[in-house]
Design a protein around this motif. Structure first.
Motif, short mmCIF file in Angstrom:
data_model
loop_
_atom_site.label_atom_id
_atom_site.label_comp_id
_atom_site.label_asym_id
_atom_site.label_seq_id
_atom_site.Cartn_x
_atom_site.Cartn_y
_atom_site.Cartn_z
N GLU A 1 4.06 10.49 10.73
CA GLU A 1 3.66 10.73 12.11
C GLU A 1 4.59 11.68 12.84
OE1 GLU A 1 3.19 6.89 13.88
OE2 GLU A 1 1.15 6.69 13.14
N VAL B 1 0.09 6.74 6.41
CA VAL B 1 0.12 7.81 7.41
C VAL B 1 1.27 7.62 8.40
CG1 VAL B 1 -1.50 6.76 9.04
CG2 VAL B 1 -1.32 9.25 8.88
N LEU C 1 -3.23 8.20 2.34
CA LEU C 1 -3.00 8.48 3.76
C LEU C 1 -3.38 7.30 4.63
CD1 LEU C 1 -4.14 12.18 4.09
CD2 LEU C 1 -1.86 11.26 4.50
N ASP C 2 -4.47 6.63 4.30
CA ASP C 2 -4.88 5.46 5.10
C ASP C 2 -3.78 4.41 5.14
OD1 ASP C 2 -7.35 6.55 5.68
OD2 ASP C 2 -8.42 5.41 4.13
#
Length: 52
Positions: free
Chosen positions: A25, A21, A17-18
């Motif tokens: 959105e 991400v 996710l880092d």
């Protein structure tokens, strides 16, 4: 997310996710609209006005 994490070899989904991400959105709005469409025909079990 778990499948993506494993495919990329990341130790935890949070690492995936880092890095990625930004790819998800805009999905929040799409998911909300989809859920409204799916649930629109389901009768509410909550009293009008919600609980107090």
């Amino acid at each position: 997310m778990k499948k993506v994490q494993r495919a990329l070899g990341h130790a935890k989904p949070s690492i995936t996710l880092d890095y990625y991400v930004h790819l998800w959105e805009g999905d929040d709005d799409d998911t909300g609209l989809l859920m409204e469409q799916v649930l629109s025909g389901v009768p509410s079990r909550c009293p009008p006005g919600g609980r107090s």
